[in-house]
Design a protein around this motif. Sequence first.
Motif, short mmCIF file in Angstrom:
data_model
loop_
_atom_site.label_atom_id
_atom_site.label_comp_id
_atom_site.label_asym_id
_atom_site.label_seq_id
_atom_site.Cartn_x
_atom_site.Cartn_y
_atom_site.Cartn_z
N ALA A 85 0.83 -1.21 0.00
CA ALA A 85 0.00 0.00 0.00
C ALA A 85 0.86 1.26 0.00
O ALA A 85 0.60 2.20 -0.76
CB ALA A 85 -0.94 -0.02 1.21
N PHE A 86 1.90 1.30 0.84
CA PHE A 86 2.78 2.47 0.88
C PHE A 86 3.54 2.63 -0.43
O PHE A 86 3.74 3.75 -0.90
CB PHE A 86 3.76 2.39 2.05
CG PHE A 86 3.11 2.68 3.38
CD1 PHE A 86 2.38 3.84 3.57
CD2 PHE A 86 3.24 1.80 4.43
CE1 PHE A 86 1.78 4.12 4.79
CE2 PHE A 86 2.64 2.07 5.65
CZ PHE A 86 1.91 3.22 5.83
N SER A 87 3.95 1.53 -1.04
CA SER A 87 4.64 1.61 -2.32
C SER A 87 3.72 2.20 -3.39
O SER A 87 4.14 3.07 -4.17
CB SER A 87 5.13 0.23 -2.75
OG SER A 87 6.03 -0.28 -1.82
N TRP A 88 2.48 1.74 -3.43
CA TRP A 88 1.55 2.24 -4.43
C TRP A 88 1.25 3.73 -4.20
O TRP A 88 1.17 4.51 -5.15
CB TRP A 88 0.25 1.46 -4.42
CG TRP A 88 -0.75 2.08 -5.34
CD1 TRP A 88 -1.89 2.73 -5.01
CD2 TRP A 88 -0.65 2.16 -6.76
NE1 TRP A 88 -2.51 3.21 -6.13
CE2 TRP A 88 -1.77 2.87 -7.22
CE3 TRP A 88 0.28 1.70 -7.68
CZ2 TRP A 88 -1.98 3.12 -8.57
CZ3 TRP A 88 0.05 1.96 -9.03
CH2 TRP A 88 -1.07 2.66 -9.45
N MET A 89 1.09 4.15 -2.95
CA MET A 89 0.83 5.57 -2.68
C MET A 89 2.00 6.44 -3.13
O MET A 89 1.80 7.53 -3.67
CB MET A 89 0.55 5.78 -1.19
CG MET A 89 -0.82 5.28 -0.77
SD MET A 89 -1.27 5.76 0.91
CE MET A 89 -0.17 4.75 1.87
N THR A 90 3.21 5.96 -2.93
CA THR A 90 4.39 6.72 -3.36
C THR A 90 4.44 6.86 -4.87
O THR A 90 4.68 7.95 -5.41
CB THR A 90 5.67 6.04 -2.84
OG1 THR A 90 5.61 5.95 -1.42
CG2 THR A 90 6.90 6.81 -3.26
N VAL A 91 4.20 5.77 -5.57
CA VAL A 91 4.22 5.80 -7.04
C VAL A 91 3.09 6.67 -7.57
O VAL A 91 3.29 7.49 -8.47
CB VAL A 91 4.14 4.37 -7.60
CG1 VAL A 91 3.88 4.38 -9.08
CG2 VAL A 91 5.40 3.62 -7.28
#
Length: 128
Positions: free
Chosen positions: A34-40
């Motif tokens: 989830a954090f990776s997707w929000m960053t991207v």
Amino acid sequence: MTTARDLDARYGRTGRRRLPWIIAGAVALLLVGAFSWMTVAQSMGSVDADDLGFELVDEHSVNVSFQVTGVQGKDVVCAVEALDEEFGVVGWKIVEIPAGDSHSQARSVTVPTVAEATTGLVNTCWVA
């Protein structure tokens, strides 16, 4: 004769000890994803503006040159400011930049001022 399986059953040592670790690992993987997707997703919609320079035209206007880098194929809006010696805003202008084919676009805009400016810069830019 008692076997290891009999002893495990007698003293409550079953496969249930692994269940909390499996759940914790799954939750950790979901959080990292989830954090990776929000960053991207956030970086895909961001716009960066770099000041290239300014030129004082007269006491009532300043010409500001800047470069916008960001989202390709979408309109961008920038707030450009003129500042005085004490860094007070003496003029500003909202500049709409239409979508272009390149990832980066250079612009120059004249900002009207109410007093003599000593500098000009881009305050912020966003996707329209």
